[in-house]
Write a protein that holds these residues in place. Sequence first.
Motif, short mmCIF file in Angstrom:
data_model
loop_
_atom_site.label_atom_id
_atom_site.label_comp_id
_atom_site.label_asym_id
_atom_site.label_seq_id
_atom_site.Cartn_x
_atom_site.Cartn_y
_atom_site.Cartn_z
N LEU A 1 0.91 -1.18 -0.04
CA LEU A 1 -0.02 0.12 0.04
C LEU A 1 0.86 1.33 -0.18
O LEU A 1 0.20 2.49 -0.16
CB LEU A 1 -1.06 0.19 0.88
CG LEU A 1 -2.06 -1.14 1.06
CD1 LEU A 1 -2.84 -0.94 2.24
CD2 LEU A 1 -2.89 -1.07 0.02
N HIS A 2 2.24 1.01 0.19
CA HIS A 2 2.67 2.26 0.01
C HIS A 2 4.21 1.83 -0.67
O HIS A 2 4.58 0.77 -0.89
CB HIS A 2 3.38 2.85 1.56
CG HIS A 2 3.99 1.74 2.17
ND1 HIS A 2 3.54 0.63 2.83
CD2 HIS A 2 5.54 1.52 2.37
CE1 HIS A 2 4.22 -0.10 3.60
NE2 HIS A 2 5.63 0.38 3.14
N ARG B 1 -5.75 5.56 -6.64
CA ARG B 1 -5.77 5.17 -7.92
C ARG B 1 -4.33 4.33 -8.48
O ARG B 1 -4.50 3.32 -9.23
CB ARG B 1 -5.85 6.33 -8.91
CG ARG B 1 -7.13 7.08 -8.78
CD ARG B 1 -7.39 8.36 -9.49
NE ARG B 1 -6.14 9.09 -9.29
CZ ARG B 1 -6.00 10.23 -9.37
NH1 ARG B 1 -7.14 11.07 -9.47
NH2 ARG B 1 -5.08 10.72 -8.93
N MET B 2 -3.31 4.84 -7.90
CA MET B 2 -2.20 4.15 -8.20
C MET B 2 -1.98 2.70 -7.59
O MET B 2 -1.72 1.81 -8.32
CB MET B 2 -0.93 5.01 -7.59
CG MET B 2 0.39 4.37 -8.07
SD MET B 2 1.99 5.30 -7.41
CE MET B 2 1.64 6.69 -8.41
N ARG C 1 -4.59 -4.02 -10.30
CA ARG C 1 -5.06 -4.53 -11.59
C ARG C 1 -3.67 -5.16 -12.41
O ARG C 1 -4.06 -6.19 -12.91
CB ARG C 1 -5.47 -3.20 -12.45
CG ARG C 1 -6.20 -3.74 -13.70
CD ARG C 1 -6.41 -2.67 -14.78
NE ARG C 1 -5.24 -2.04 -15.20
CZ ARG C 1 -4.44 -2.24 -16.21
NH1 ARG C 1 -4.88 -3.53 -16.69
NH2 ARG C 1 -3.43 -1.69 -16.60
N ARG C 2 -2.68 -4.65 -12.64
CA ARG C 2 -1.56 -5.03 -13.32
C ARG C 2 -0.97 -6.53 -12.55
O ARG C 2 -0.70 -7.26 -13.37
CB ARG C 2 -0.41 -4.07 -13.24
CG ARG C 2 -0.82 -3.07 -14.36
CD ARG C 2 0.42 -1.99 -14.20
NE ARG C 2 0.14 -1.00 -15.13
CZ ARG C 2 1.03 0.06 -15.33
NH1 ARG C 2 2.41 -0.06 -15.21
NH2 ARG C 2 0.72 1.07 -16.34
#
Length: 147
Positions: free
Chosen positions: A44-45, A56-57, A63-64
Amino acid sequence: MFKHILIPTDGSRLAAKAIKAGVEMAKETGARVTGYCAQEPVPLHLYGEGYVADKRMAAEFERRAREHAETCVEEIAAAAKARGVPFTALVNKSNVPSRGIVDAAQRRKCDVIFMASHGHRGLTGLLLGSVTHEVLTHTDIPVVVFR
């Protein structure tokens, strides 16, 4: 003999060779195959200068990672289809890939795990660890190690 083979993959060249051999074993024994890839959760970081990724990132990384895992399993699906072997796919998140493999084999009631080993030895093996070694030590299901 074996009726349901779990073939895990990490997308490596060695895993691709194991996929071919595992599907061939399934064809010869009349077994079905479950292809598996452990999707490691995205942190998460991000490290460096105290930067924290926005939502979003993080979603894009997620997703990737999912897309990569699905692509890896699609390679097993294609090999199984080419040889006429019944196939199901499984991708799930796992903090520890070896635990994901063992859990997948148990949940899907596989009677053997057919997997590659990168063969890290010495200090490299000690530092990097071995997913294969962890699977071998944490499952009661037979494991065929391809090298």
